[in-house]
Design a protein around this motif. Sequence first.
Motif, short mmCIF file in Angstrom:
data_model
loop_
_atom_site.label_atom_id
_atom_site.label_comp_id
_atom_site.label_asym_id
_atom_site.label_seq_id
_atom_site.Cartn_x
_atom_site.Cartn_y
_atom_site.Cartn_z
N VAL A 54 0.85 -1.20 0.00
CA VAL A 54 0.00 0.00 0.00
C VAL A 54 0.88 1.24 0.00
O VAL A 54 0.63 2.18 -0.77
CB VAL A 54 -0.97 0.00 1.20
N TYR A 58 0.78 4.01 -2.91
CA TYR A 58 0.39 5.38 -2.56
C TYR A 58 1.51 6.37 -2.84
O TYR A 58 1.26 7.45 -3.39
CB TYR A 58 -0.02 5.45 -1.08
N GLN A 59 2.75 6.02 -2.53
CA GLN A 59 3.85 6.94 -2.80
C GLN A 59 4.06 7.11 -4.30
O GLN A 59 4.31 8.22 -4.77
CB GLN A 59 5.15 6.47 -2.11
N TYR A 61 1.74 6.94 -6.50
CA TYR A 61 0.61 7.80 -6.89
C TYR A 61 0.89 9.26 -6.55
O TYR A 61 0.65 10.15 -7.34
CB TYR A 61 -0.67 7.31 -6.21
N ARG A 62 1.41 9.50 -5.36
CA ARG A 62 1.72 10.88 -4.95
C ARG A 62 2.77 11.49 -5.86
O ARG A 62 2.72 12.69 -6.15
CB ARG A 62 2.21 10.92 -3.50
N LEU A 71 -3.17 2.07 -6.98
CA LEU A 71 -3.94 2.23 -5.75
C LEU A 71 -5.04 1.17 -5.66
O LEU A 71 -5.29 0.62 -4.58
CB LEU A 71 -4.59 3.61 -5.68
N LEU A 103 -0.70 8.39 5.46
CA LEU A 103 -0.80 7.26 4.53
C LEU A 103 -2.20 6.66 4.59
O LEU A 103 -2.85 6.49 3.56
CB LEU A 103 0.25 6.19 4.85
N TYR A 104 -2.65 6.34 5.78
CA TYR A 104 -3.97 5.71 5.96
C TYR A 104 -5.07 6.61 5.38
O TYR A 104 -5.87 6.18 4.55
CB TYR A 104 -4.21 5.44 7.44
N TYR A 107 -4.45 7.48 1.46
CA TYR A 107 -4.71 6.35 0.57
C TYR A 107 -6.21 6.19 0.33
O TYR A 107 -6.67 6.13 -0.81
CB TYR A 107 -4.09 5.07 1.14
N VAL A 111 -8.38 6.88 -3.17
CA VAL A 111 -9.14 5.80 -3.80
C VAL A 111 -10.61 6.21 -3.98
O VAL A 111 -11.18 6.04 -5.05
CB VAL A 111 -9.01 4.50 -2.98
#
Length: 185
Positions: A54, A58-59, A61-62, A71, A103-104, A107, A111
């Motif tokens: 994850v 996520y990173q 994506y960022r 994602l 992050l939590y 993310y 999504v």
Amino acid sequence: MLGGVVLISVSCSAQEPGASQVTADEVLSILASKDVKEVSVSFNKSQKLYCDRVAQAYQQYRLDHASEQALYSVLPSSAKQVKELYQLTILNSPTGHEQLVALYEGYFKAVFQAAQRHSESYQLLFSIATNFDSPLSEGEQQWFCGLLHDLYSNAPDSYLKALADHRNRRQMILACAARCSDNAE
């Protein structure tokens, strides 16, 4: 933002002393990466557990929004995986706590915000928001309810069409679409 949740001790890694901190350190290393190549290097040094995957998605994506599909490839498929991510935010030392919470939250926000381009994911997003029919704390339930409300606001037709197949969760999902009116009073 998120309320406390009573969780069974299930970490993102093996249930051994210090394993949770090791996982947090690996996740933080991935999140500190400045480019996609560095993300891959950090991920390859990790245990490649669910939380690591994850963090990697996520990173990436960022750093490059073109990697949005990544994602969705690591969406949780069980309440256990949702808890694993959440535990990163509560079971670790203050060092890096803000990044793990980001992050939590980031993310799941990413999504849900991108879901209208991935309408096939609505069923799974409904399951995630209801924690696969496992209990959530009131704060976490309200937080996910807000994400569902935003999803409904952005694509009401797709939301309602997907809702037709979610009979057992319909009441909560409709309440979130209506912006949890009973919570606003």
